[in-house]
Design an enzyme around this catalytic site. Structure first.
Site, PDB file in Angstrom:
ATOM      1  N   SER A   3       9.692 -55.620 106.218  1.00  0.00           N
ATOM      2  CA  SER A   3       9.679 -57.020 105.764  1.00  0.00           C
ATOM      3  C   SER A   3      10.751 -57.425 104.780  1.00  0.00           C
ATOM      4  CB  SER A   3       8.323 -57.373 105.164  1.00  0.00           C
ATOM      5  OG  SER A   3       7.425 -57.682 106.191  1.00  0.00           O
ATOM      6  N   SER A  27       8.263 -60.156 106.854  1.00  0.00           N
ATOM      7  CA  SER A  27       7.491 -61.248 106.295  1.00  0.00           C
ATOM      8  C   SER A  27       8.123 -61.931 105.088  1.00  0.00           C
ATOM      9  CB  SER A  27       6.112 -60.716 105.897  1.00  0.00           C
ATOM     10  OG  SER A  27       6.225 -59.769 104.844  1.00  0.00           O
ATOM     11  N   LYS A  48       8.787 -63.474  95.988  1.00  0.00           N
ATOM     12  CA  LYS A  48       7.874 -63.581  97.133  1.00  0.00           C
ATOM     13  C   LYS A  48       6.464 -63.872  96.630  1.00  0.00           C
ATOM     14  CE  LYS A  48       6.619 -60.957 101.341  1.00  0.00           C
ATOM     15  NZ  LYS A  48       6.756 -59.674 102.051  1.00  0.00           N
TER      16      LYS A  48
HETATM   17  N1  GLN Z   1       6.308 -56.960 110.545  1.00  0.00           N
HETATM   18  C1  GLN Z   1       5.470 -55.861 110.119  1.00  0.00           C
HETATM   19  C2  GLN Z   1       4.031 -56.288 110.124  1.00  0.00           C
HETATM   20  O1  GLN Z   1       3.748 -57.343 110.578  1.00  0.00           O
HETATM   21  C3  GLN Z   1       5.903 -55.418 108.750  1.00  0.00           C
HETATM   22  C4  GLN Z   1       5.400 -56.289 107.675  1.00  0.00           C
HETATM   23  C5  GLN Z   1       5.809 -55.891 106.319  1.00  0.00           C
HETATM   24  O2  GLN Z   1       6.712 -55.066 106.133  1.00  0.00           O
HETATM   25  N2  GLN Z   1       5.135 -56.445 105.342  1.00  0.00           N
HETATM   26  O3  GLN Z   1       3.155 -55.559 109.723  1.00  0.00           O
END
Ligand code: GLN
Length: 486
Positions: free
Chosen positions: A174, A150, A75
């Site tokens: 994410s 994400s 990532k």
């Molecule tokens: N979807 C969540 C957010 O937008 C979690 C994101 C994540 O785990 N990095 O904060």
């Protein structure tokens, strides 16, 4: 692509070289990327060099580890020395880190071959990978849908066999939510198990790095390699790291020893009936493998989302203060004094969602609101943690859906941030409590989209989560279905 263990066998028996395996991944990437867009940068040259080094070891008769010669995706919020690390943000467009993250260094030391950096929502803020400043990643099961987020790039790349395994980061879901949307296995470890050194910080008290794989075993092998104490991360845990994949068994016999709790509050309003049915069937399956099933109530679970959206933006607003046009990446060219250089750099360098969170966080932390919002959220966080503690006094593992729905259409939620936030309803409480949790495939909806089952464990019980997941996986065929993309 084959599993880690199969590829390892091919390598040690000299049926295939690491360079050939890497070439297969790179060819797949080249063929699929025009449709998928899961990689922000492909590091072909370095990958072939790393693979060549593994082949040289094999030729010299040296022993190689399981991950040697295995193509991995990383990532793009993990710093990789000499290779651009953008966090999918304009503000880090030209940033090339002078150092390597601990997790990627450990993979390199194990001989793993990094094939590229994967797409994400900008600074890991989002649930669909649509917040990337560079490209929108498609879901390999249906290109008109999102891969989740994400870490959508990593999940899509593993599902589409562009690499064997990948790393993601999970602050509120994410890793698990994109794993669920893409039909792969994804694990968020206990907070502190994997060093965060070199992971670009979003919300430091919640962030964890974790693995994606097509099977439970692949994910387990990857976690064993990246976990462990690191003096460079002050929150890193000093614990021995087991070889998670070493003792997998196909069931939980003798009967009655393993207690599994269904979290009552995750069923009901907002949950797609097809997801509910698949998860209920999975619970029946776990029971038939020897687990004792209990219904567990976590009444504060429902406060997870509002609590997270105070704490995470607060930490983000502090973490993102460092991007000022001076130290990293992008600087607005048209400023005529210091202040306008700061403001223009940040105004043009950050995307809408990142700015929204910086504003929410700055507001929640400001004098007069700190007690009303931030402090209160921290108190609720403690209550959520206590609910889990109570649950784990009664059962060994908790189950619930990973996400209330299957993958949604690209563009469907981009104009409604609240509905986007809701997709993480079931993953966020786990981060607030710092617990380990895993998502694995447990079915498909009537459009052929994967459904994820979430298993949550007590602190440092990754071993048990993998064992339960493995037994379930081996008794079903969901993981054998692959997206038809070429
Ligand atoms: N979807 C969540 C957010 O937008 C979690 C994101 C994540 O785990 N990095 O904060």
């Amino acid at each position: 692509m084959a599993s880690i263990r199969e590829l390892h066998q091919q390598l040690v028996k000299k049926e295939r070289s690491a360079v050939e395996i890497t070439q297969e991944a790179l060819e797949r990437i080249q063929a699929l990327e025009p449709k998928l867009h899961s990689f922000l940068c492909v590091t072909a040259e370095r990958a072939l060099e790393q693979a060549g080094a593994v082949d040289a070891k094999i030729a010299a008769g040296e022993e190689i580890g399981l991950l040697a010669g295995i193509p991995v995706g990383i990532k793009d919020n993990l710093c990789t020395k000499g290779i651009p690390t953008t966090c999918a943000s304009r503000i880090l467009e030209n940033f090339v880190p002078p150092y390597e993250s601990t997790a990627t260094q450990k993979l390199a030391d194990a001989g793993a071959v990094m094939v590229g950096k994967t797409n994400l929502d900008e600074f890991a803020m989002g649930s669909s990978t649509e917040n990337s400043a560079y490209q929108v990643t498609a879901n390999p099961w249906d290109l008109s849908r999102v891969p989740g987020g994400s870490s959508g790039g990593s999940a899509a790349a593993v599902a589409a066999q562009e690499c064997v395994v990948a790393l993601g980061s999970d602050t509120g879901g994410s890793i698990r939510q994109p794993a669920s949307f893409c039909g792969v296995v994804g694990m968020k470890p206990t907070y502190g198990l994997v060093s965060r050194y070199g992971l670009v910080a979003y919300a430091s008290s919640l962030d964890q790095i974790g693995p994606f794989g097509n099977t439970v075993e692949d994910a387990a092998i990857l976690l064993s390699a990246i976990a462990g104490y690191d003096p460079k991360d002050s929150t890193s845990l000093k614990v021995a790291i087991p070889n998670y994949a070493a003792s997998f068994k196909p069931d939980f016999k003798p009967r009655g020893q393993l207690k599994i709790g269904i979290i009552k509050e995750t069923f009901g309003e907002g949950l797609d009936s097809v997801v509910e049915q698949a998860v209920t069937k999975a619970v029946d399956q776990l029971q038939s493998l020897g687990a004792e099933i209990h219904i567990i109530s976590c009444p504060t679970f429902r406060y997870g989302l509002p609590t997270y959206y105070i704490i995470a933006p607060s930490e983000a607003s502090a973490n993102l203060a460092r991007y000022d046009g001076v130290k990293y990446g992008y600087r607005a060219p048209d400023a005529d004094n210091l202040l306008s250089m700061y403001t223009r750099t940040r105004a043009t360098g950050f995307g809408t969602e990142v700015k929204r969170r910086i504003m929410i966080g700055t507001y929640a932390l400001s004098a007069g609101y700190y007690d009303a919002y931030y402090l209160k959220a921290q108190k609720v966080r403690t209550l959520i943690k206590r609910d889990f503690e109570k649950a784990f006094a009664a059962v060994d593992v908790l189950v619930c859906p990973t996400s209330p729905t299957t993958a949604f259409k690209a563009g469907e939620k981009t104009t409604d941030p609240l509905s986007m936030y809701l997709t993480d309803l079931m993953t966020i409480p786990v981060n607030l409590a710092g617990l380990p949790s895993l998502s694995l495939p447990c079915g498909f909806d009537d459009q052929g989209l994967p459904i994820g089952l979430q298993l949550i464990g007590n602190v440092l019980r990754e071993d048990l989560l993998f064992q339960v997941a493995y037994a379930y996986e081996q008794s079903t065929t969901w993981h054998l279905r692959k997206p038809q993309i070429s």
